[in-house]
Design a protein around this motif. Structure first.
Motif, PDB file in Angstrom:
ATOM      1  N   ASP A  32     -24.928  93.395  39.574  1.00 57.15           N
ATOM      2  CA  ASP A  32     -25.484  94.829  39.175  1.00 57.15           C
ATOM      3  C   ASP A  32     -26.634  96.000  39.027  1.00 57.15           C
ATOM      4  N   LYS A  89     -24.550  95.186  31.895  1.00 51.74           N
ATOM      5  CA  LYS A  89     -25.196  94.819  30.246  1.00 51.74           C
ATOM      6  C   LYS A  89     -24.031  94.152  29.636  1.00 51.74           C
ATOM      7  N   GLN A  90     -23.581  95.410  28.852  1.00 54.09           N
ATOM      8  CA  GLN A  90     -22.646  95.249  27.764  1.00 54.09           C
ATOM      9  C   GLN A  90     -21.216  93.872  28.118  1.00 54.09           C
ATOM     10  N   ALA A  91     -21.467  94.030  29.371  1.00 54.29           N
ATOM     11  CA  ALA A  91     -20.135  92.969  29.374  1.00 54.29           C
ATOM     12  C   ALA A  91     -20.668  91.853  29.820  1.00 54.29           C
ATOM     13  N   GLU A 119     -26.408 103.890  33.654  1.00 57.71           N
ATOM     14  CA  GLU A 119     -25.200 103.433  33.006  1.00 57.71           C
ATOM     15  C   GLU A 119     -24.365 102.660  33.919  1.00 57.71           C
ATOM     16  N   MET A 120     -24.298 102.686  34.923  1.00 49.93           N
ATOM     17  CA  MET A 120     -23.886 101.266  35.244  1.00 49.93           C
ATOM     18  C   MET A 120     -23.897 100.280  35.480  1.00 49.93           C
ATOM     19  N   GLU A 146     -26.415  99.350  32.062  1.00 44.74           N
ATOM     20  CA  GLU A 146     -25.806  99.707  31.225  1.00 44.74           C
ATOM     21  C   GLU A 146     -24.621  98.754  30.285  1.00 44.74           C
ATOM     22  N   LYS A 147     -23.436  99.088  31.485  1.00 40.90           N
ATOM     23  CA  LYS A 147     -22.164  98.547  31.026  1.00 40.90           C
ATOM     24  C   LYS A 147     -21.613  97.460  31.752  1.00 40.90           C
ATOM     25  N   TYR A 198     -26.523  89.412  35.174  1.00 44.22           N
ATOM     26  CA  TYR A 198     -25.243  90.666  35.937  1.00 44.22           C
ATOM     27  C   TYR A 198     -26.495  91.411  37.284  1.00 44.22           C
TER      28      TYR A 198
END
Length: 422
Positions: free
Chosen positions: A382, A416-418, A410-411, A413-414, A379
């Motif tokens: 991002d 990373k989770q995806a 937060e951008m 982290e999202k 990612y």
């Protein structure tokens, strides 16, 4: 008499044709196989994909490839492939079952997807091929999950270039920390009415590289972005920005050469090839270099450069392995260093460096001691977007540091989770 002679000739011709047909049937497989082998357009050809400039290709074609071709009786076919296109092109070939590239050299900051998508060979069994003289920190860059997928090849690190004449004119010394950097920037702005220190802020990969250095030097993690070190880094950048050269917003990997040559900048961190372009070719002998400055916690430089990989399903893998070893040899590394000004992956490959180059390579060697690889993340796009978004809002637009960094944290982290944390 004539009838008997005619009959004999006819019988002889039939016999010859019969024997010929037998011979043909018995050798059809061998002849066809040989013909197919001869017709194979890849026989004796090693396709090598690299992202190089015109001068770099010239050195490869004239000084590197010929020796390998002579030694192994193979033709090296060069293919221009930019780092950003490598994943897409290899993936297309891989999915079609038609891999047509034998070896790649790839930006060490764009490796994760090649491994994650299964596009490169596991080279762990060839690890002993790595020379003892290699800079140790270069090896882990090519390792993922305990396996080696890429061999070291070309390290790179930014160093600080400065105009010695202008520094002496104002009684300044090259800055070694942030406080001194700020003072130098303020002095040039005061004396000349315009900033002469460049920090890359073009909101692209180049500025990301500089932001990494500042954040890590303050003890922060650029992939977290709202930790204490990141806050400290962006606070400092916001403070120094009014005193920087306006060229900072356009500075990339190449434009600093022009800034130094035209004296629109007196201090900028850039890649070592600047010494060849500005000092050797441009004759600006007053442009000197050193390893750069430290932050509040440490000195840190992004470890750039390229590594060697072999695509999964490469038609000539065996020859590609030989070429991989050849590129890591002292002979080739000395050529790339002396003719292109590239830093070497080997500590013993600086013997042919010209006298004028030595101070610049000393700066490179010192900077490499503080070099840290950028994390290989699927990612990454991002992270890159978040860092430059924060740079734009905080430094260029003057927004508050902590709330802005929280938003971009937060951008990341999202993303990373995806990506499943990869």
């Amino acid at each position: 008499m004539k009838r008997n002679l005619f009959k004999a000739v006819c019988l002889a011709l039939v016999a010859i044709l019969f024997l010929a047909s037998l011979t043909g049937c018995g050798s059809t497989g061998t002849t066809d196989s040989s013909d197919k082998k001869e017709a194979d357009p890849r026989k004796g050809v090693l396709k090598v994909a690299m992202g190089l400039g015109e001068e770099e290709w010239k050195v490869m074609k004239e000084n590197v490839f010929p020796e390998f071709e002579k030694k192994y009786g193979v033709k090296v076919e060069p293919i221009q492939m930019e780092a950003g296109d490598t994943v897409k092109k290899l993936e297309a070939m891989h999915q079609a079952g038609q891999m047509d590239i034998d070896l790649i050299t790839q930006d060490n900051m764009q490796l994760a997807q090649l491994v994650d998508k299964g596009l490169v060979e596991d080279l762990t069994s060839y690890k002993d091929m790595i020379p003892d003289a290699v800079i140790p920190s270069l090896i882990p860059v090519g390792e993922f999950n305990g396996k080696l997928y890429f061999m070291p090849y070309r390290p790179n690190v930014e160093i600080a270039f400065y105009n010695e004449k202008k520094f002496n004119e104002y009684g300044l010394k090259p800055p070694t920390n942030w406080d001194e950097l700020l003072q130098v920037a303020k002095t040039f702005k005061e004396k000349e009415g315009i900033g002469k220190v460049v920090v890359k802020m073009n909101l692209g990969p180049d500025s990301t590289c500089h932001m990494f250095d500042f954040i890590r030097s303050a003890g922060g993690d650029p992939t977290v972005l709202n930790d204490e070190g990141s806050i400290r880094a962006f606070t400092f950048l916001k403070e120094i920005y009014p005193y920087l050269s306006p060229e900072s917003k356009k500075a990339d990997w190449n434009t600093p050469n022009q800034y130094l040559a035209t004296e629109s900048a007196y201090l900028v961190q850039n890649w070592p090839f600047t010494s060849v372009v500005v000092v050797k070719d441009g004759g600006k002998k007053e442009i000197k270099a050193y390893h750069g400055w430290a932050g509040p916690v440490k000195e840190s430089h992004v470890l750039g450069g390229e590594v060697i990989g072999i695509p999964k399903g490469a038609p000539n893998k065996e020859m590609a392995v030989k070429f991989m070893e050849f590129l890591m040899s002292k002979e080739v590394q000395e050529i790339l260093t002396s003719k292109l000004g590239w830093p070497s992956m080997r500590t013993d490959a600086y013997g042919k460096v010209e006298e004028w180059q030595k101070p610049y390579f000393e700066a490179v060697s010192e900077a490499l001691k503080h070099a840290e690889p950028r994390p290989n993340l699927t990612y990454w796009a991002d992270v890159d977007k978040a860092i430059n978004g924060a740079l734009r809002e905080i430094v260029l637009e003057g927004k508050e540091v902590k709330p802005t960094l929280d938003k971009y944290h937060e951008m990341i982290e999202k993303a990373k989770q995806a990506a499943g944390g990869k």
